[in-house]
Scaffold this active site. Structure first.
Site, PDB file in Angstrom:
ATOM      1  N   HIS A 235      16.882  46.264  51.094  1.00  0.00           N
ATOM      2  CA  HIS A 235      16.726  44.799  51.343  1.00  0.00           C
ATOM      3  C   HIS A 235      15.857  44.247  52.340  1.00  0.00           C
ATOM      4  O   HIS A 235      15.729  43.311  53.034  1.00  0.00           O
ATOM      5  CB  HIS A 235      18.229  44.442  51.972  1.00  0.00           C
ATOM      6  CG  HIS A 235      19.476  44.692  50.952  1.00  0.00           C
ATOM      7  ND1 HIS A 235      19.750  44.110  50.088  1.00  0.00           N
ATOM      8  CD2 HIS A 235      20.229  45.699  51.443  1.00  0.00           C
ATOM      9  CE1 HIS A 235      20.801  44.701  49.741  1.00  0.00           C
ATOM     10  NE2 HIS A 235      21.081  45.974  50.194  1.00  0.00           N
ATOM     11  N   ARG A 297      12.734  29.556  60.548  1.00  0.00           N
ATOM     12  CA  ARG A 297      11.535  29.754  61.558  1.00  0.00           C
ATOM     13  C   ARG A 297      10.357  30.130  60.202  1.00  0.00           C
ATOM     14  O   ARG A 297      10.746  29.861  59.181  1.00  0.00           O
ATOM     15  CB  ARG A 297      11.907  31.148  61.879  1.00  0.00           C
ATOM     16  CG  ARG A 297      12.422  32.310  61.158  1.00  0.00           C
ATOM     17  CD  ARG A 297      12.493  33.574  61.911  1.00  0.00           C
ATOM     18  NE  ARG A 297      13.320  34.712  60.983  1.00  0.00           N
ATOM     19  CZ  ARG A 297      12.573  35.222  59.972  1.00  0.00           C
ATOM     20  NH1 ARG A 297      11.438  34.921  59.624  1.00  0.00           N
ATOM     21  NH2 ARG A 297      13.297  35.898  59.309  1.00  0.00           N
TER      22      ARG A 297
END
Length: 660
Positions: A235, A297
Site C-alpha cells: 500500500h 495536503r
C-alpha cells in the site's frame, strides 16, 4: 503575496518549497532537529531555527515549538509540506489562532476528511461514488460479519483512521473474518489509537487513480487531471505517472467532476488529492470508480502533475494563502505529454526492503535526464529517525513510451555508495513487461516481486574490477606517473595477486595476473577470464569475450561499489582470519540489523524460545522489524531495554551456549 514563510518540514519537500519561495521573492525559514543541523534544507533557506532533539516526536511533531519559531522569526505563514503535521486539524487551528496563515485547507476541511467512515458518508451525500461497504458506528463483530456477507466476499477490513496500509486486511471467507477483524483492530489501535474499522468490497483488479484538486478562498475549485499510483508495495506508492494509461476521456471527465464535488462539499481551499479506486477487470470505465479518501495536503507525487500541466503547485499554494484567486480556470488547464516519478529510497530491496542507514559516501543523480527533487548530498548521513527518501526522479516526454524510457535511463545513472538504495529495483520495474506496456495494478509488484528483487551474482568483470580496485591497480591506471604504472612488476614472471572479497556476506576469492597494456587474466570461482580494461576520468571500459561494457566504480578504502546498466554490486575485503568459533558465536546472538528503537521485547532471561520466534521488534524509518530466534534454545541475557535507541550491530539478546 506573503513576505516570509516558515516550512514545518524537512528533506526534499522543504528544499522544493524554498526554491519556489526564492523564485517568487518570498523569504523562507527552515526548522531543524539535532540530526538535521547540517541538512540541505537548512543551508538553502534564508534562516533556520532549531526545534529540538532528533526524534520527530520531540521536534517536527512539536506544534508549539514550530509556531513559536514562526512568531520569533517574523513569518507570516507556515507551510506544513506533507507528513508530520500537514493533516493535523489541531495544528492548523493553532496556527490560525496564533495569527499566522496555515498554507493548506481550513481545520474544518482536514477534520471532515480525517476519518474514512465519516468522509465516505459525506461523499455519498455529495453525490460522489463510494465503494460498496459498511461505514457506520456499529463495531460488533457479529454485525460486521453480517455486513461483510451482505457486501459479498472477498472484502477489505480497513481502519477508519490513518493510512499506509496499517489496519487493513483482505478477507476471502466468512470463516476467516473475525480473526482478520481482530488483527486489524489491534494494529489500528497501536498505530492510530483508534480500533474502529469499516468494511468494503474488495476490488479484484484495482487501479489506484487520484485527482489533483485546488481551491481558493473565493469559492473556486478546479482539478488538474489524474495521476495513476497503482504501482505499489504494501500500500505504499513506488512509481507514479500522469496521466493514467488507458484512461477514456469520458472517465477522466467523470472523475474530475466527482473530485471537484468532493472538494466543494467541505469548502476546500489549497492543494488536495481525491483518491479513487477503479475496477480495471474490463478496462477503465466511467461507471467503475469509487472514492477512497482525500489527502488534505500536497502529495509526494505532485511533480508529475506539474510536468503535464506546466503549473507550479507550490506557487499556487503561496498565492492562494496570500488571498489571491486561482491563477487559472478549468478550461485553461490541459494535459501536455506524459510524466513519471520514481521514489529513490535508502533501502535494500534484495533483503526485504530493509531500511538502510549510514553516510552517503558518494551520490550521482541524473540531473541532465530528469528533474530531481532531493534533500540530501554526498557526505550526508541517512539517519534512522525519518523517512529514508533520497530523491524523487521525475521525467517528462511527449508520450508514455518516451517518458518511461527517460526514467529507465535516468535510474541507470543513479550511483550511490555508502548506503544501499532501491535504484535497481525501480529500474527493473520500468522494464517489467506489464508495467512497460501500460497495464499497472496494485498487485503487480507483489506478483513479480521475485524477479524485481532477486540477487544478481557479480559477473566476472565486475568482481575483477572490484579486486583490481582493492589492489590499487585501478588507481595506478588513472595516473600519468610511469613508476605507478609498474605496480605489481615482477622480474622474469607475470605479476599475480590474490584478493579475498566479500559480497552480500559471502566470500569471493579472486586471483588476477597482469599481462600488461591493461590486459588481465582473472581466476574467479574456478573460471579463467581474460579481460581488457581502459579508463576514462569517470568510468572504465571493460572488454570480456568480445563484449565491451561501461562500468563505474566508487572506492573508499574499506569498500568498493561497481555500477553497470542500473545494477550495482557492493564489495568489502573479507577477513581470512575470521574463524569458525566467531561464526558459531554469531548464532547465539540477536543483533540490530539497522540503527533504531527497540520498540518491544517479548522475552526475559531464562525463557525457552523456538527457531523463528519473534524475540524483539525494532522500529526505524517508519518501519517495524521483528527479530527472530536463530535457533531453538534459552535466553541467556537481555542486554537492552524497551524504548532504547541502538546502533546497527548492537547485541540485543544472547542465547545460552549449546552443550557439545
Amino acid at each position: 503575496m506573503l513576505k516570509k514563510v516558515l516550512i514545518a518540514n524537512r528533506g526534499e519537500i522543504a528544499c522544493r518549497i524554498v526554491r519556489t519561495g526564492h523564485r517568487l521573492g518570498v523569504a523562507t525559514v527552515a526548522v531543524y532537529s539535532d540530526a538535521d543541523r547540517d541538512a540541505l534544507h537548512v543551508r538553502l533557506a534564508g534562516e533556520a531555527v532549531h526545534i529540538g532533539p532528533s526524534p520527530a516526536v520531540e521536534s517536527y511533531l512539536r506544534s508549539d515549538r514550530i509556531i513559536d519559531a514562526a512568531l520569533r522569526s517574523g513569518a507570516d505563514a507556515i507551510h506544513p509540506g506533507y507528513g508530520f503535521l500537514s493533516e493535523n486539524p489541531d495544528f492548523a487551528g493553532a496556527v490560525a489562532a496564533a495569527g499566522l496563515r496555515f498554507i493548506g485547507p481550513p481545520a474544518t476541511a482536514i477534520r471532515a476528511m480525517g476519518l474514512k467512515d465519516a468522509a465516505k458518508a459525506l461523499m455519498e451525500k455529495a453525490g460522489v461514488p463510494v465503494v460498496p461497504g459498511y461505514h457506520g458506528a456499529d463495531q460488533d463483530p457479529d454485525f460486521l460479519l453480517g455486513e461483510a456477507g451482505r457486501i459479498g466476499f472477498p472484502v477489505l477490513v480497513k481502519a477508519r483512521a490513518g493510512g499506509g496500509g496499517k489496519g487493513m486486511r483482505r478477507v476471502e471467507t466468512a470463516a476467516a473474518f473475525k480473526e482478520a477483524l481482530a488483527s486489524a483492530r489491534r494494529e489500528a489501535l497501536a498505530a492510530f489509537g483508534d480500533a474502529s474499522c469499516l468494511i468494503e468490497k474488495y476490488i479484484a483488479h484495482p487501479r489506484h487513480i487520484e485527482i489533483q484538486v485546488f481551491g481558493d478562498d473565493h469559492g473556486n475549485v478546479v482539478h488538474l487531471f489524474e495521476r495513476d499510483c497503482s504501482a505499489q508495495r504494501r500500500h505504499q506508492k513506488v512509481i507514479e505517472e500522469a496521466p493514467a494509461p488507458g484512461m477514456p476521456e469520458a472517465m477522466r471527465l467523470a472523475m474530475g467532476e466527482a473530485a471537484v464535488k468532493a472538494a466543494q462539499a467541505i469548502g476546500y481551499s489549497g492543494a488536495g488529492t481525491i483518491e479513487f479506486i477503479a475496477d480495471a477487470s474490463e478496462g477503465l470505465k466511467a461507471d467503475r470508480f469509487w472514492f477512497m479518501e482525500m489527502n488534505t495536503r500536497l502529495q509526494v507525487e505532485h511533480p508529475v502533475t506539474e510536468a503535464i500541466t506546466g503549473v507550479d503547485l507550490v506557487e499556487w499554494q503561496l498565492r492562494v494563502a496570500s488571498g489571491e484567486p486561482l491563477p487559472k480556470r478549468q478550461e485553461e488547464l490541459s494535459i501536455d505529454g506524459w510524466a513519471f516519478e520514481a521514489r529513490l529510497y535508502a533501502e535494500d530491496a534484495e533483503r526485504g526492503f530493509l531500511p538502510a542507514t549510514g553516510m552517503l559516501a558518494h551520490l550521482d543523480l541524473p540531473d541532465d535526464l530528469a528533474r530531481v527533487d532531493s534533500g540530501v548530498r554526498a557526505g550526508d548521513r541517512i539517519s534512522p529517525y525519518y523517512d529514508p527518501m533520497i530523491a524523487k526522479i521525475i521525467t517528462h516526454g511527449p508520450d508514455r513510451t518516451a517518458a518511461l524510457s527517460r526514467l529507465s535511463d535516468a535510474l541507470a545513472q543513479v550511483r550511490a555508495a555508502g548506503v544501499t538504495t532501491n535504484a535497481a529495483f525501480l529500474r527493473r520495474l520500468t522494464i517489467q513487461p506489464d508495467f512497460a506496456e501500460g497495464r499497472p495494478d496494485t498487485g503487480l509488484i507483489d506478483r513479480h516481486l521475485t524477479e524485481l528483487t532477486m540477487v544478481h551474482a557479480a559477473p566476472p568483470e565486475v568482481a575483477a574490477l572490484a579486486a583490481l580496485s582493492f589492489s590499487g591497480t585501478l588507481a595506478a591506471r588513472k595516473t600519468n606517473d610511469p613508476w605507478a604504472l609498474l605496480s605489481g612488476f615482477r622480474l622474469w614472471s607475470g605479476a599475480s595477486d590474490f584478493i579475498l572479497l566479500e559480497h552480500r556476506g559471502q566470500p569471493l576469492p579472486v586471483s588476477f595476473l597482469s599481462k600488461g597494456e591493461g590486459n588481465y587474466r582473472v581466476l574467479l570461482e574456478g573460471r579463467d577470464v581474460d579481460l581488457r580494461i581502459s579508463s576514462s576520468p569517470d568510468a572504465f571500459r571493460v572488454e570480456v569475450d568480445g563484449r565491451t561494457s561501461t562500468l563505474h566504480e566508487v572506492h573508499d578504502g574499506k569498500a568498493t561499489t561497481v555500477f553497470r546498466d542500473g545494477e550495482s554490486w557492493h564489495f568489502t575485503l573479507a577477513d581470512p582470519l575470521a574463524g569458525e568459533d566467531e561464526a558459531a558465536a554469531a548464532g547465539d546472538r540477536i543483533v540490530a540489523p539497522i540503527p533504531g528503537l527497540v520498540k518491544l521485547l517479548h522475552v526475559a532471561p531464562g525463557a525457552a524460545v523456538s527457531r523463528g520466534e519473534a524475540l524483539a521488534v525494532m522500529e526505524a524509518m517508519k518501519m517495524e522489524l521483528a527479530l527472530p530466534a536463530p535457533r531453538d534454545g534459552r535466553i541467556a541475557e537481555v542486554l537492552v531495554s524497551q524504548g532504547e535507541q541502538v546502533l546497527e550491530g548492537a547485541v540485543l539478546l544472547t542465547l545460552e551456549v549449546e552443550d557439545g
